[in-house]
Write a protein that holds these residues in place. Structure first.
Motif, PDB file in Angstrom:
ATOM      1  N   HIS A 224     -26.411  -6.627   3.127  1.00  0.00           N
ATOM      2  CA  HIS A 224     -25.676  -5.483   2.560  1.00  0.00           C
ATOM      3  C   HIS A 224     -24.538  -5.959   1.663  1.00  0.00           C
ATOM      4  O   HIS A 224     -23.800  -6.884   2.034  1.00  0.00           O
ATOM      5  CB  HIS A 224     -25.120  -4.638   3.708  1.00  0.00           C
ATOM      6  N   PRO A 225     -24.378  -5.323   0.486  1.00  0.00           N
ATOM      7  CA  PRO A 225     -25.138  -4.191  -0.042  1.00  0.00           C
ATOM      8  C   PRO A 225     -26.272  -4.651  -0.953  1.00  0.00           C
ATOM      9  O   PRO A 225     -26.236  -5.744  -1.521  1.00  0.00           O
ATOM     10  CB  PRO A 225     -24.085  -3.445  -0.860  1.00  0.00           C
TER      11      PRO A 225
ATOM     12  N   THR B 123     -28.721   4.579  -2.838  1.00  0.00           N
ATOM     13  CA  THR B 123     -28.706   4.862  -1.392  1.00  0.00           C
ATOM     14  C   THR B 123     -30.061   5.330  -0.843  1.00  0.00           C
ATOM     15  O   THR B 123     -30.199   5.520   0.355  1.00  0.00           O
ATOM     16  CB  THR B 123     -27.672   5.963  -1.075  1.00  0.00           C
TER      17      THR B 123
ATOM     18  N   LEU C 103     -22.764   4.482   0.688  1.00  0.00           N
ATOM     19  CA  LEU C 103     -23.651   3.389   1.084  1.00  0.00           C
ATOM     20  C   LEU C 103     -23.132   2.682   2.330  1.00  0.00           C
ATOM     21  O   LEU C 103     -23.887   2.426   3.281  1.00  0.00           O
ATOM     22  CB  LEU C 103     -23.777   2.395  -0.069  1.00  0.00           C
ATOM     23  N   ASP C 104     -21.824   2.397   2.358  1.00  0.00           N
ATOM     24  CA  ASP C 104     -21.243   1.742   3.533  1.00  0.00           C
ATOM     25  C   ASP C 104     -21.311   2.646   4.762  1.00  0.00           C
ATOM     26  O   ASP C 104     -21.587   2.191   5.872  1.00  0.00           O
ATOM     27  CB  ASP C 104     -19.796   1.334   3.257  1.00  0.00           C
TER      28      ASP C 104
END
Length: 350
Positions: A73-74, A79, A120-121
């Motif tokens: 990640h990422p 997403t 996304l996180d």
């Protein structure tokens, strides 16, 4: 039970931006992880192209309940992949381990994509069963700011730097005082161009891309750019400097603030190169450097001449010996091996 590692193609360049991910992949494949390949066609256009790309995500449904999927990640593809992974994981019941390379919502380097990276996180925190993080400071950030269970976190300590290249013996008395490697762009590493002024008596060797030669100084020498795998065998100098931002007084700005949480990959490069480390006192890895006696921390680059002047030959020899021992572990992937084994143990108990 099978173990998989999500794989995307990553391009080559003369800096280490993607080397950490490649090294993790190498370590895990040697531990018999299979690659779950997601092919993304960036040139695909129209409805057919979108459908072709979307169909790739159905591979997440090929895993079984007893399986484990590792995700680095990422991945800079939006997403959608994370949403499909969530659905597949919930349906099939397998486990997901995240190896965090960067937290863009914390780094804030790409402000125009801030909302995307926050999302996304957040999806990662929701989806993961175990998280391999850089260090204890990043672990506390996940726990206190994002509600991640402490029991789900493994600290890497430092990234590996796989390479067969080893530093050439050099005459220490003739070597440059400081080595700086990486992206030498003025916007990211503006401190470099002030360092020559605040430390006029130190010889500094630079290795990397985007160097502004018109701003050079007599004690600042650009030695070229090399592919990451051979760079450790090319660098010449006594200490490797880890700093970021525009200022010599402190690591400033969003990138400077990020150093309080992340493991800069150039720390791993310097260890692999057997260069004792000079690092900002407030950096997350400052404690690691000093506890392992592989370098020293400094508060202000203007202090470097005085700090280096106080180091005895015996102290430097000790640092060199300590970093030489650690270099072998870093060059062979020992830190990631330990971390993934701890993560596997945690997820097997969950």
């Amino acid at each position: 039970m099978a173990r998989f590692l999500l794989h995307l193609d990553i391009g080559e360049d003369f800096h280490a931006g993607s080397k950490a991910m490649k090294d993790c992949e190498t370590v895990l494949t040697k531990k018999n992880y299979r690659l779950l390949r997601i092919h993304r066609c960036e040139k695909a256009k129209g409805i057919l192209g979108k459908i072709q790309n979307e169909l790739q995500f159905f591979k997440f449904f090929s895993l079984k309940k007893e399986d484990t999927l590792v995700v680095q990640h990422p991945l800079y593809i939006g997403t959608r992949y994370m949403k499909w992974m969530q659905i597949a994981k919930k349906w099939k019941g397998y486990k997901v381990i995240f190896i965090i390379h960067d937290l863009e919502s914390l780094r804030k380097m790409f402000k125009e994509f801030g909302e995307l990276f926050q999302k996304l996180d957040h999806l990662m925190y929701e989806t993961g069963d175990v998280f391999i993080v850089h260090n204890s400071q990043m672990a506390e950030y996940l726990i206190e700011q994002n509600g991640v269970d402490r029991k789900k976190i493994v600290c890497l300590e430092v990234f590996d730097y796989l390479t067969d290249a080893k530093p050439e013996p050099e005459k220490e008395k003739e070597a440059a005082d400081i080595v700086i490697a990486g992206n030498l762009d003025e916007k990211k590493s503006g401190y470099i161009y002030g360092l020559a002024q605040v430390c006029p008596n130190l010889k500094i060797n630079l290795y990397g891309i985007h160097y502004k030669s018109e701003k050079t100084a007599e004690n600042l020498q650009h030695q070229g750019a090399y592919p990451p795998d051979i760079l450790p065998g090319k660098m010449s100098g006594k200490f490797g400097l880890v700093w970021d931002g525009q200022k010599t007084e402190t690591c400033a700005g969003s990138t400077g603030e990020y150093v309080k949480y992340n493991n800069p990959h150039k720390v791993s490069l310097y260890i692999a190169s057997e260069k004792p480390i000079l690092i900002w006192k407030e950096a997350a890895l400052a404690g690691f450097v000093e506890e392992n006696k592989i370098g020293i921390s400094v508060e202000n680059l203007a202090d470097l001449e005085a700090v280096l002047g106080r180091i005895t030959e015996e102290q430097y020899a000790d640092m060199k010996e300590n970093i030489r021992k650690m270099a072998e572990a870093v060059r062979t992937g020992e830190f990631m091996r330990r971390a993934i084994e701890k993560a596997e143990q945690i997820q097997s108990q969950g």
